[in-house]
Design a protein around this motif. Structure first.
Motif, PDB file in Angstrom:
ATOM      1  N   VAL A  10      11.369  97.468  75.762  1.00  0.00           N
ATOM      2  CA  VAL A  10      11.087  96.384  74.806  1.00  0.00           C
ATOM      3  C   VAL A  10      10.921  94.797  75.657  1.00  0.00           C
ATOM      4  CG1 VAL A  10      12.938  97.397  72.940  1.00  0.00           C
ATOM      5  CG2 VAL A  10      13.729  95.852  74.737  1.00  0.00           C
ATOM      6  N   ARG A  11      10.302  94.019  74.934  1.00  0.00           N
ATOM      7  CA  ARG A  11      10.092  92.814  75.486  1.00  0.00           C
ATOM      8  C   ARG A  11      11.493  92.021  75.380  1.00  0.00           C
ATOM      9  NH1 ARG A  11       5.456  89.779  77.408  1.00  0.00           N
ATOM     10  NH2 ARG A  11       4.361  91.149  76.577  1.00  0.00           N
ATOM     11  N   ALA A  12      11.715  91.602  76.578  1.00  0.00           N
ATOM     12  CA  ALA A  12      13.050  90.780  76.536  1.00  0.00           C
ATOM     13  C   ALA A  12      12.733  89.253  76.807  1.00  0.00           C
ATOM     14  CB  ALA A  12      13.749  91.270  77.712  1.00  0.00           C
ATOM     15  N   SER A  13      11.480  88.941  77.393  1.00  0.00           N
ATOM     16  CA  SER A  13      10.962  87.608  77.410  1.00  0.00           C
ATOM     17  C   SER A  13       9.691  87.528  77.642  1.00  0.00           C
ATOM     18  CB  SER A  13      11.858  86.843  78.699  1.00  0.00           C
ATOM     19  OG  SER A  13      11.418  87.376  79.898  1.00  0.00           O
ATOM     20  N   LYS A  14       9.128  86.443  77.644  1.00  0.00           N
ATOM     21  CA  LYS A  14       7.656  86.154  77.964  1.00  0.00           C
ATOM     22  C   LYS A  14       7.024  87.076  79.282  1.00  0.00           C
ATOM     23  CE  LYS A  14       3.990  82.857  78.479  1.00  0.00           C
ATOM     24  NZ  LYS A  14       3.474  81.449  78.465  1.00  0.00           N
ATOM     25  N   SER A  15       7.938  87.275  80.105  1.00  0.00           N
ATOM     26  CA  SER A  15       7.640  87.806  81.401  1.00  0.00           C
ATOM     27  C   SER A  15       8.547  89.094  81.935  1.00  0.00           C
ATOM     28  CB  SER A  15       7.556  86.768  82.469  1.00  0.00           C
ATOM     29  OG  SER A  15       9.056  86.301  82.767  1.00  0.00           O
ATOM     30  N   ALA A  32      25.115  81.071  77.449  1.00  0.00           N
ATOM     31  CA  ALA A  32      25.079  79.703  76.780  1.00  0.00           C
ATOM     32  C   ALA A  32      23.788  79.724  76.163  1.00  0.00           C
ATOM     33  CB  ALA A  32      25.656  78.530  77.464  1.00  0.00           C
ATOM     34  N   GLY A  33      23.627  78.914  75.053  1.00  0.00           N
ATOM     35  CA  GLY A  33      22.211  78.609  74.630  1.00  0.00           C
ATOM     36  C   GLY A  33      21.697  79.784  73.963  1.00  0.00           C
ATOM     37  N   GLY A  34      22.109  80.811  73.540  1.00  0.00           N
ATOM     38  CA  GLY A  34      21.744  81.905  72.614  1.00  0.00           C
ATOM     39  C   GLY A  34      20.894  82.850  73.393  1.00  0.00           C
ATOM     40  N   ILE A  35      20.974  82.860  74.664  1.00  0.00           N
ATOM     41  CA  ILE A  35      20.308  84.194  75.403  1.00  0.00           C
ATOM     42  C   ILE A  35      21.369  84.922  75.882  1.00  0.00           C
ATOM     43  CG2 ILE A  35      18.335  82.461  76.091  1.00  0.00           C
ATOM     44  CD1 ILE A  35      19.665  82.289  78.888  1.00  0.00           C
ATOM     45  N   MET A  36      20.774  86.057  76.290  1.00  0.00           N
ATOM     46  CA  MET A  36      21.541  87.153  76.763  1.00  0.00           C
ATOM     47  C   MET A  36      21.101  87.958  78.156  1.00  0.00           C
ATOM     48  SD  MET A  36      22.607  89.506  73.537  1.00  0.00           S
ATOM     49  CE  MET A  36      24.187  90.125  74.196  1.00  0.00           C
ATOM     50  N   MET A  37      22.298  88.402  78.796  1.00  0.00           N
ATOM     51  CA  MET A  37      21.928  88.918  80.193  1.00  0.00           C
ATOM     52  C   MET A  37      22.075  90.353  80.099  1.00  0.00           C
ATOM     53  SD  MET A  37      21.362  88.915  83.525  1.00  0.00           S
ATOM     54  CE  MET A  37      21.822  87.460  84.495  1.00  0.00           C
ATOM     55  N   LYS A  50      13.978  84.394  71.530  1.00  0.00           N
ATOM     56  CA  LYS A  50      12.944  84.869  70.667  1.00  0.00           C
ATOM     57  C   LYS A  50      12.902  86.415  70.524  1.00  0.00           C
ATOM     58  CE  LYS A  50       7.863  84.906  70.834  1.00  0.00           C
ATOM     59  NZ  LYS A  50       6.450  84.252  71.439  1.00  0.00           N
ATOM     60  N   TYR A  51      13.118  87.057  71.551  1.00  0.00           N
ATOM     61  CA  TYR A  51      13.068  88.530  71.473  1.00  0.00           C
ATOM     62  C   TYR A  51      14.369  89.249  71.352  1.00  0.00           C
ATOM     63  CZ  TYR A  51       8.551  87.642  73.608  1.00  0.00           C
ATOM     64  OH  TYR A  51       7.218  87.177  73.764  1.00  0.00           O
ATOM     65  N   LEU A  52      15.425  88.442  71.143  1.00  0.00           N
ATOM     66  CA  LEU A  52      16.674  89.091  71.026  1.00  0.00           C
ATOM     67  C   LEU A  52      16.814  89.851  69.566  1.00  0.00           C
ATOM     68  CD1 LEU A  52      19.443  89.413  72.487  1.00  0.00           C
ATOM     69  CD2 LEU A  52      20.227  87.211  71.083  1.00  0.00           C
ATOM     70  N   LYS A  53      16.298  89.351  68.568  1.00  0.00           N
ATOM     71  CA  LYS A  53      16.433  89.842  67.131  1.00  0.00           C
ATOM     72  C   LYS A  53      15.894  91.218  67.341  1.00  0.00           C
ATOM     73  CE  LYS A  53      15.461  88.861  62.402  1.00  0.00           C
ATOM     74  NZ  LYS A  53      14.967  87.943  61.500  1.00  0.00           N
ATOM     75  N   GLY A  54      14.744  91.401  67.864  1.00  0.00           N
ATOM     76  CA  GLY A  54      13.954  92.752  67.905  1.00  0.00           C
ATOM     77  C   GLY A  54      14.850  93.723  68.783  1.00  0.00           C
ATOM     78  N   LEU A  55      15.311  93.350  69.831  1.00  0.00           N
ATOM     79  CA  LEU A  55      16.156  94.119  70.687  1.00  0.00           C
ATOM     80  C   LEU A  55      17.434  94.561  69.609  1.00  0.00           C
ATOM     81  CD1 LEU A  55      16.614  94.081  74.458  1.00  0.00           C
ATOM     82  CD2 LEU A  55      18.751  93.872  72.913  1.00  0.00           C
ATOM     83  N   ARG A  56      18.230  93.593  69.040  1.00  0.00           N
ATOM     84  CA  ARG A  56      19.320  94.060  68.438  1.00  0.00           C
ATOM     85  C   ARG A  56      19.023  95.025  67.223  1.00  0.00           C
ATOM     86  NH1 ARG A  56      21.972  88.158  67.817  1.00  0.00           N
ATOM     87  NH2 ARG A  56      23.311  88.395  69.810  1.00  0.00           N
ATOM     88  N   ALA A  57      17.786  94.976  66.884  1.00  0.00           N
ATOM     89  CA  ALA A  57      16.990  95.695  65.683  1.00  0.00           C
ATOM     90  C   ALA A  57      16.856  97.221  66.099  1.00  0.00           C
ATOM     91  CB  ALA A  57      15.982  95.333  64.845  1.00  0.00           C
ATOM     92  N   LYS A  58      16.380  97.176  67.432  1.00  0.00           N
ATOM     93  CA  LYS A  58      16.219  98.652  67.857  1.00  0.00           C
ATOM     94  C   LYS A  58      17.452  99.227  68.364  1.00  0.00           C
ATOM     95  CE  LYS A  58      11.954  99.138  69.895  1.00  0.00           C
ATOM     96  NZ  LYS A  58      11.105  99.778  70.993  1.00  0.00           N
ATOM     97  N   ILE A  59      18.492  98.425  68.625  1.00  0.00           N
ATOM     98  CA  ILE A  59      19.748  98.981  69.119  1.00  0.00           C
ATOM     99  C   ILE A  59      20.468  99.612  67.705  1.00  0.00           C
ATOM    100  CG2 ILE A  59      22.237  98.462  69.733  1.00  0.00           C
ATOM    101  CD1 ILE A  59      21.072  96.506  71.843  1.00  0.00           C
ATOM    102  N   LYS A  60      20.491  98.801  66.669  1.00  0.00           N
ATOM    103  CA  LYS A  60      20.924  99.213  65.311  1.00  0.00           C
ATOM    104  C   LYS A  60      20.282 100.581  64.654  1.00  0.00           C
ATOM    105  CE  LYS A  60      22.835  94.644  63.916  1.00  0.00           C
ATOM    106  NZ  LYS A  60      22.734  93.739  62.986  1.00  0.00           N
TER     107      LYS A  60
END
Length: 150
Positions: A97-102, A117-122, A136-146
């Motif tokens: 999955v896309r985790a960031s632009k790069s 901090a700042g709404g990003i994850m590691m 930006k990509y966190l929502k899509g990643l969470r959806a795949k996990i769910k």
């Protein structure tokens, strides 16, 4: 040839039914390819030290793009390819999955996700390496996990 895909519950075993006019050698090879689940273990050509290697996609932790070169991070090695990130995203298995632009992330290799901090994850891997997941990509990643796509 028409292809139909039907999503089923995870407790039902996956199966494929080939409806053909004639049993040919290529149909038998296709059936064997599917039965052995070779489609899940795709190989990717990449380079290191002016040599070309074939790496198994399931062994890739993440792919990072820097200055038009994509770096393929494995457990103990880093390879590179000139294929664009969007091309890799299109051909790699669904656990990427896309985790960031790069960055493209292999969710199957992540040991843990830690909020920063700042709404990003590691995303941290078993080898101690890690990469950031942008908001930006966190929502899509969470959806795949769910959805349980892994």
């Amino acid at each position: 040839m028409r292809v139909e895909i039907e999503k089923i519950e995870s407790k039902i075993p996956e199966s494929v039914k080939l409806m053909v006019h004639e049993e040919t050698e290529s149909i038998h090879r296709l059936a064997e390819f599917i039965e052995q689940e070779n489609f899940r273990y795709m190989l990717l050509s990449c380079q290191k030290d002016d040599k070309i290697y074939q790496v198994q996609c399931r062994e890739i932790y993440y792919i990072e793009s820097l200055m038009e070169v994509q770096y393929i991070h494995m457990k103990d090695e880093i390879y590179c390819t000139r294929r664009r990130l969007y091309e890799l995203e299109r051909i790699l298995p669904p656990e990427f999955v896309r985790a960031s632009k790069s960055v493209l992330l292999n969710m199957a290799k992540v040991n843990q996700y830690k909020p920063i901090a700042g709404g990003i994850m590691m995303a941290e891997f078993e080898n101690g390496d890690g990469t950031y997941i942008s908001r930006k990509y966190l929502k899509g990643l969470r959806a795949k996990i769910k959805e349980g796509l892994l």
